[in-house]
Design an enzyme around this catalytic site. Structure first.
Site, PDB file in Angstrom:
ATOM      1  CG  ASP A 131      -4.636  -4.371   2.477  1.00 36.66           C
ATOM      2  OD1 ASP A 131      -3.940  -4.288   1.461  1.00 36.66           O
ATOM      3  OD2 ASP A 131      -4.276  -4.955   3.514  1.00 36.66           O
ATOM      4  CG  HIS A 168      -3.399  -0.429  -1.464  1.00 33.78           C
ATOM      5  ND1 HIS A 168      -4.060  -1.511  -2.012  1.00 33.78           N
ATOM      6  CD2 HIS A 168      -3.256  -0.710  -0.134  1.00 33.78           C
ATOM      7  CE1 HIS A 168      -4.298  -2.404  -1.070  1.00 33.78           C
ATOM      8  NE2 HIS A 168      -3.828  -1.939   0.080  1.00 33.78           N
TER       9      HIS A 168
END
Length: 316
Positions: free
Chosen positions: A93, A292
């Site tokens: 991320d 994610h």
């Protein structure tokens, strides 16, 4: 340990070549809890940090203290403080962007780079806030929402645990909202990001109640401002990195993304450009049915890919 931030908290396991693990938003060193023992067992010194503003690391008061160049120097200082000269760096991320820029700005320290969920996208000619303002049409892109000091804090901090549960669930493969219910990354005008959270209240399979307690406890103690200040520096980063406009990262590299992650959909062109922007890329993987939070959703598969890559970086 002492770094330019003041103090960088870390957790380490194992001995051998150093692998530095950098988390994203809204996470902590704990995001790597399943990689630390796997890397250590394979003969690596695995070190997961709390990025400045998170966990038990220092939280400077100035917004500008969270600019990318300072986070890069934190990482280089951690390597030195551990008595090492070089390291492989892996990020997820926002940590992926921090890892990429660490390799770009400090190739003398970071000899290889692994990127999870967010591909490398070199600095371009458009100021980031201008680009973000064009995204979303009638709705507001989440980065723009996060940029106004105090705004997201007012949404999150009254119920940190509940907000984190919704955010994690909204981006996990097994709990994300069905297509057509609106993207978690766009905020209705006058609304809140949490308006797009799943309505089931179910935690994703990778996240136990104890895991959520850990994350919530960290942010209940620290608040969210340090973490959110990363988003408030994108224009400063763009100015700071002008000398590296369009620059490739030549070191050995790896990308792993989730096929159901919005980041890999938006940034498909960046992934396709990796042979040019990451000329040392040794592998690019999209994991089917994965969202994610990739190293937590699919820990065993990510560990295998990381270790295969690291063996290639080190040689037979």
């Amino acid at each position: 340990m002492a770094t330019p931030a003041g103090r960088t908290h870390l957790v380490e396991q194992g001995s051998g070549p150093l692998v530095l693990l950098v988390h994203g938003f809204p996470e902590s060193w704990y995001s790597w809890r399943q990689q630390l023992p796997a890397l250590a067992a394979a003969g690596y010194r695995a070190v997961a940090i709390d990025v400045r503003g998170y966990g038990r690391s220092s939280r400077p008061g100035r917004v500008g203290a969270y600019r990318m160049v300072e986070l890069v120097e934190d990482n280089a200082a951690v390597v030195r403080a551990l008595g090492e000269e070089t390291a492989v760096i892996v990020g997820h991320d926002w940590g992926s962007g921090i890892a990429a820029n660490s390799a770009l700005l400090r190739p003398d320290v970071f000899t290889a780079v692994g990127l999870l969920s967010v591909p490398y996208s070199p600095r371009g000619g458009i100021r980031p806030t201008e680009a973000f303002s064009r995204i979303g049409g009638e709705e507001e892109f989440y980065v723009s929402y996060f940029q106004e000091p105090g705004r997201a804090e007012a949404e999150i901090e009254p119920d940190v645990r509940g907000w984190l549960a919704g955010f994690y669930a909204g981006l996990s493969a097994d709990t994300m909202p069905p297509a057509g219910e609106g993207s978690l990354f766009f905020v209705p005008r006058g609304g809140r990001l949490s308006d797009r959270f799943p309505s089931t209240g179910r935690l994703p399979a990778w996240l136990t109640e104890a895991d959520l307690d850990f994350y919530a406890g960290e942010f209940e103690r620290t608040g969210l401002t340090g973490a959110l200040n990363r988003y408030r520096n994108v224009d400063r980063d763009w100015a700071d990195l002008a000398a590296w406009d369009s620059a490739p990262i030549p070191q050995p590299s790896l990308f792993i993304g989730g096929a159901l992650d919005s980041s890999t959909a938006w940034l498909a062109d960046a992934i396709a450009a990796h042979p040019t922007t990451l000329p040392g890329v040794m592998g690019s993987h999209l994991l089917d049915g994965c969202g994610h939070w990739i190293q937590q959703e699919r820990a065993e598969e990510v560990n295998r890919l990381l270790l295969d890559w690291l063996r290639g970086v080190r040689g037979p």
